[in-house]
Scaffold this motif. Structure first.
Motif, PDB file in Angstrom:
ATOM      1  N   LEU A 123      69.475  22.464  24.155  1.00  0.00           N
ATOM      2  CA  LEU A 123      69.707  22.400  22.717  1.00  0.00           C
ATOM      3  C   LEU A 123      70.569  21.197  22.369  1.00  0.00           C
ATOM      4  N   TRP A 124      70.559  20.843  21.096  1.00  0.00           N
ATOM      5  CA  TRP A 124      71.277  19.657  20.619  1.00  0.00           C
ATOM      6  C   TRP A 124      72.790  19.771  20.803  1.00  0.00           C
ATOM      7  N   ASN A 125      73.322  21.014  20.854  1.00  0.00           N
ATOM      8  CA  ASN A 125      74.768  21.217  20.913  1.00  0.00           C
ATOM      9  C   ASN A 125      75.298  21.308  22.346  1.00  0.00           C
ATOM     10  N   ASP A 126      74.599  20.660  23.274  1.00  0.00           N
ATOM     11  CA  ASP A 126      75.030  20.602  24.679  1.00  0.00           C
ATOM     12  C   ASP A 126      75.082  21.975  25.330  1.00  0.00           C
ATOM     13  N   ASP A 127      74.205  22.828  24.913  1.00  0.00           N
ATOM     14  CA  ASP A 127      74.053  24.171  25.468  1.00  0.00           C
ATOM     15  C   ASP A 127      72.582  24.339  25.822  1.00  0.00           C
ATOM     16  N   SER A 128      72.255  25.471  26.398  1.00  0.00           N
ATOM     17  CA  SER A 128      70.855  25.746  26.712  1.00  0.00           C
ATOM     18  C   SER A 128      70.619  27.250  26.715  1.00  0.00           C
ATOM     19  N   MET A 129      69.353  27.610  26.652  1.00  0.00           N
ATOM     20  CA  MET A 129      68.942  29.000  26.807  1.00  0.00           C
ATOM     21  C   MET A 129      68.073  29.110  28.053  1.00  0.00           C
ATOM     22  N   LEU A 130      68.057  30.292  28.634  1.00  0.00           N
ATOM     23  CA  LEU A 130      67.215  30.537  29.804  1.00  0.00           C
ATOM     24  C   LEU A 130      66.352  31.761  29.536  1.00  0.00           C
ATOM     25  N   LEU A 131      65.040  31.577  29.600  1.00  0.00           N
ATOM     26  CA  LEU A 131      64.097  32.683  29.479  1.00  0.00           C
ATOM     27  C   LEU A 131      63.599  33.036  30.875  1.00  0.00           C
ATOM     28  N   ILE A 132      63.493  34.333  31.141  1.00  0.00           N
ATOM     29  CA  ILE A 132      63.076  34.810  32.465  1.00  0.00           C
ATOM     30  C   ILE A 132      61.908  35.760  32.277  1.00  0.00           C
ATOM     31  N   ASP A 133      60.774  35.412  32.853  1.00  0.00           N
ATOM     32  CA  ASP A 133      59.588  36.265  32.792  1.00  0.00           C
ATOM     33  C   ASP A 133      59.490  37.069  34.078  1.00  0.00           C
ATOM     34  N   THR A 134      59.423  38.379  33.954  1.00  0.00           N
ATOM     35  CA  THR A 134      59.295  39.285  35.092  1.00  0.00           C
ATOM     36  C   THR A 134      58.008  40.094  34.920  1.00  0.00           C
ATOM     37  N   PRO A 135      57.592  40.860  35.933  1.00  0.00           N
ATOM     38  CA  PRO A 135      56.324  41.580  35.802  1.00  0.00           C
ATOM     39  C   PRO A 135      56.224  42.473  34.566  1.00  0.00           C
ATOM     40  N   SER A 136      57.350  43.035  34.105  1.00  0.00           N
ATOM     41  CA  SER A 136      57.258  43.995  32.999  1.00  0.00           C
ATOM     42  C   SER A 136      58.173  43.684  31.824  1.00  0.00           C
ATOM     43  N   ALA A 137      58.921  42.574  31.868  1.00  0.00           N
ATOM     44  CA  ALA A 137      59.871  42.290  30.797  1.00  0.00           C
ATOM     45  C   ALA A 137      60.100  40.792  30.662  1.00  0.00           C
TER      46      ALA A 137
END
Length: 433
Positions: A123-137
């Motif tokens: 992200l622009w504010n020197d942060d980030s997000m992490l998305l995690i894909d698992t078999p059911s969620a």
């Protein structure tokens, strides 16, 4: 299984196995000059278990997420993964200290195990997000990121295409100087606890989350000059009191089974805070060091250079100037002249920022002045009727310079281009089956 520990640390693992991934390991000690401490410390055995993870993802550079004492405790066996932010000095820093570190490609799914993938969004504010894909969620780790509406829409669109249960993790308590303002009547609080709960509920509804896990807000304040801030934390009781989302609110320190979505949590009476005598000794020693420090001409010059980066903007916002109270010394900043010097007047300028001497010295020399606004012991005395948000913006400006975005025209353009690319032009793929 998904488990939350420490502050913003999650562990993804299969029952009976070591973690596939952990994030933001603040697991030992304190941060922000002995001000922040964990509500509940993991046991030595739990830290040993976390250290066997092959991957550690660090969302951003703030020390409650990128905590070097915890990283030293985890050791050099894991690969340390970082977002591909505009400036990536953290990679050289980690390699210099003997760790394997890499920035992972943004907005691309990276397989880390059977039917498990991760996707990083800088992200622009020197942060980030992490998305995690698992078999059911699908796990949505937003930590402190505060993504803009176009980013949330892109995540929602992708999540609907994936079609799995969604689990949201994000901070829910202020982590800034937003309650650190004082006037003649006392504390000027800009936002009540309910504001933060409403924000989280809005995120849950926007992303159609099925579960919300309290996250990245499990700190308490233990220095004698920051203890006051405990009364302004948003806590789990506030979440329960004001919760309005259809997402299911889970307690902090929860283990969630991602197959059947049963969970168990650690009860507050079983939390493991730091031993009180140790906290008292360490915070007392730090405060004594603060009082013994002396501000040098080099320190004053360094802070003046930092302010002068934004000289004309600060003159526009604060034409009367402002001051820094550093122990017995008061340094006034005249933005018109670009000078920081002695100012003994008690009523000159728009506000006074009260900062312990040693903390200011370290922040200037480490070029992380923006972190002063997160300490909870830096106080801002308003001398006139003034919108406190203008003062809050001062620390936001410091961050732009702290992270090197103004080091050159190329650095500035790179930061702006990435901010636009991963906000307004964000397109997220679905993971490969």
């Amino acid at each position: 299984m998904l488990r939350t520990l420490g502050h913003a640390c999650l562990a993804l693992y299969r029952q009976g196995e070591t973690p596939l991934l952990i994030t933001d390991p603040w697991l030992v000690g304190s941060v922000y000059w002995r001000s922040w401490w964990l509500q509940n410390y993991p046991t030595a055995e739990e830290v040993d278990w976390l250290a066997r993870s092959p991957r550690v993802y660090i969302t951003h550079e703030h020390p409650d997420h990128f905590h070097m004492p915890s990283i030293r405790r985890l050791g050099s066996d894991p690969a340390y993964l970082f977002p591909a932010l505009a400036e990536q000095g953290y990679l050289a820093y980690m390699v210099q200290h003997g760790y394997r570190a890499e920035a992972i490609p943004p907005s691309r799914w990276l397989t880390i195990g059977e039917s498990v993938s991760i996707l990083s969004i800088p992200l622009w504010n020197d942060d980030s997000m992490l998305l995690i894909d698992t078999p059911s969620a699908l796990i949505l780790n937003l930590n402190d990121a505060k993504p803009q509406p176009p980013v949330l829409r892109a995540i929602r669109h992708m999540a609907e295409r994936i079609g799995k249960r969604r689990i949201l993790l994000c901070s829910y308590s202020p982590a800034s100087c937003i309650n650190s303002f004082l006037d003649e009547t006392g504390i000027v609080s800009l936002k009540p606890a309910r504001h933060y709960v409403d924000y989280v509920c809005g995120l849950c509804d926007t992303l159609a989350a099925d579960f919300y896990l309290p996250f990245a807000s499990q700190a308490v304040f233990e220095r004698r000059d920051s203890y006051w801030a405990n009364g302004y934390r948003t806590n789990y009781d506030d979440l329960r009191r004001y919760w309005q989302s259809e997402a299911r609110l889970l307690p902090p320190y929860t283990t969630l089974d991602l197959a059947d979505f049963t969970h168990h949590s650690i009860a507050p009476e079983r939390y493991r805070p730091m031993e009180r005598s140790r906290v008292a000794a360490l915070t007392g020693r730090r405060v004594a060091d603060e009082e013994a420090a002396a501000i040098s001409a080099e320190d004053v010059s360094g802070l003046e250079r930092k302010l002068n980066v934004f000289r004309w903007l600060l003159w526009l916002f604060f034409p009367r100037g402002f001051a820094f109270q550093l122990g017995e010394r008061r340094l006034g900043y005249d933005s018109l002249r670009g000078r920081l010097g002695e100012n003994n007047s008690s009523n000159r300028g728009d506000f006074i920022v009260v900062i312990p001497k040693l903390t200011m010295k370290e922040a200037v020399r480490n070029n992380h002045v923006s972190e002063l606004g997160i300490s909870m012991f830096v106080r801002i005395r308003l001398l006139r009727r003034l919108d406190p948000r203008k003062v809050y913006a001062l620390f936001a400006l410091f961050q732009v310079d702290d992270y090197g975005h103004l080091a050159s025209p190329t650095a500035l353009l790179r930061w702006l281009a990435r901010g636009i690319r991963y906000t307004f032009a964000l397109r997220l793929p679905v993971p490969r089956p």
